[in-house]
Enzyme design. Sequence first.
Site, PDB file in Angstrom:
ATOM      1  N   HIS A   1       0.863  -1.181   0.000  1.00 46.38           N
ATOM      2  CA  HIS A   1       0.000   0.000   0.000  1.00 46.38           C
ATOM      3  C   HIS A   1       0.895   1.226   0.000  1.00 46.38           C
ATOM      4  CE1 HIS A   1      -3.789   2.200   0.795  1.00 46.38           C
ATOM      5  NE2 HIS A   1      -2.964   3.066   1.343  1.00 46.38           N
ATOM      6  N   CYS A   2       0.750   2.058  -1.028  1.00 50.82           N
ATOM      7  CA  CYS A   2       1.621   3.222  -1.190  1.00 50.82           C
ATOM      8  C   CYS A   2       0.900   4.473  -0.703  1.00 50.82           C
ATOM      9  CB  CYS A   2       2.019   3.381  -2.663  1.00 50.82           C
ATOM     10  SG  CYS A   2       3.138   4.773  -2.947  1.00 50.82           S
ATOM     11  N   PRO A   3       1.370   5.123   0.369  1.00 54.10           N
ATOM     12  CA  PRO A   3       0.711   6.359   0.832  1.00 54.10           C
ATOM     13  C   PRO A   3       0.869   7.508  -0.147  1.00 54.10           C
ATOM     14  CG  PRO A   3       2.736   5.968   2.065  1.00 54.10           C
ATOM     15  CD  PRO A   3       2.515   4.756   1.221  1.00 54.10           C
TER      16      PRO A   3
ATOM     17  N   ASN B   1      -1.977   7.011  -2.276  1.00 47.95           N
ATOM     18  CA  ASN B   1      -3.243   6.813  -1.557  1.00 47.95           C
ATOM     19  C   ASN B   1      -4.010   5.649  -2.180  1.00 47.95           C
ATOM     20  OD1 ASN B   1      -5.136   7.359   0.452  1.00 47.95           O
ATOM     21  ND2 ASN B   1      -6.315   8.744  -0.846  1.00 47.95           N
ATOM     22  N   ASN B   2      -3.272   4.606  -2.529  1.00 47.36           N
ATOM     23  CA  ASN B   2      -3.857   3.468  -3.224  1.00 47.36           C
ATOM     24  C   ASN B   2      -2.948   2.262  -3.042  1.00 47.36           C
ATOM     25  OD1 ASN B   2      -5.593   1.988  -4.795  1.00 47.36           O
ATOM     26  ND2 ASN B   2      -5.012   2.928  -6.738  1.00 47.36           N
TER      27      ASN B   2
END
Length: 375
Positions: free
Chosen positions: A182-184, A187-188
């Site tokens: 999960h890549c901040p 945001n996805n």
Amino acid sequence: MRSRQRMFAAAMRLLLKCLRLGRRRRFKLVRQAEQLWHYGHLCLRSLLYNSFTNGDVVLDSLFEPVYWLVDHVTRWFGVVFVALVIGLTSSIVAIVYICLLPLILQTYTPAWICWHLAYGHWNLIMIVFHYYMAITTSPGHPPQAKDDLTGVSICRKCIAPKPARTHHCSICNRCVLKMDHHCPWLNNCVGHYNHRYFFSFCLFMTMGCIYCSISGWEMFRDAYAAIERMKLLEKERLQVTANQTYYQTPPPTFHFRQRAFHKSVVYLWVLCSSVALALGALTLWHAALITRGETSIERHINKKERQRLQKKGKVFRNPYSYGSWDNWKVFLGVDVPRHWLTRVLLPSSHLPHGTGLTWDLPPCVTEQHAPLLAI
């Protein structure tokens, strides 16, 4: 005489009662401390000496509060991170157009001007396209209808069949097909349908930062020297102002536009160089994973499986790896040679191979591998 004896006896009984009461309280405190000590010792033994416990379980238990904080904070700060990426990238583009481009048009030869304009705008288009696609494309989720879904396991949180290479994201609270992480900054989640967009964004952003750092190196040196000269002249001006006479004039000061220009160039070079180093390392890491045909999560799974089979004298082979070159062709969706231009060097929204539910042999793989051990 008897009354004095009675008073003395009563005082002694009261004193003995107080001492007995204080002794009981001390014993009670000591008993509570012993119970807490035994309880803590029991918890420690259950954590460290359980036959089903290893170092990974202990670390997971210790980092559980950190995981909880990350899961809940990342969900809300994802929008802030996306806005930060857009703001910083826009500021760099604005500085390039305002500061660097006029100097390029004035000082460079026509051939170099054409090269800079072509490469810079191509790189910018690739960055914007792949970042937009990465944050707007769903990574892919297992279907809600579970009748025709073939799963290799059951998700403990969704209580639903989980296809191969699918993992549960605690931030999105859903299972993700071929989940990488999960890549901040997006945001996805990075999964089956947007993994290529994520890697391409990292690659082209790194290339753009390196391009800005190299192109602006000479300007950065001049701007840094000018800022140091500004500080020195400002110090001299203050000294002259303090000891000013009718025959002395303060040295000239730099205008606001000159200060803003030099500081903008320094800001551009420092930010681009820092991002190039950090994002370049991340890009190389993901390139190595793609070469091996695995994701970030599968790397840890494969490592444990490799160690387990090694103890039995067996060799583990990744069932989703088709060789280094074919892994890249499958990841990028290159079926024919012209796809290197139309799908890699130009913006392309083509879908990846497969549905993420089953993993059949892609048509671009040149050789059929022998049956491999499953994860």
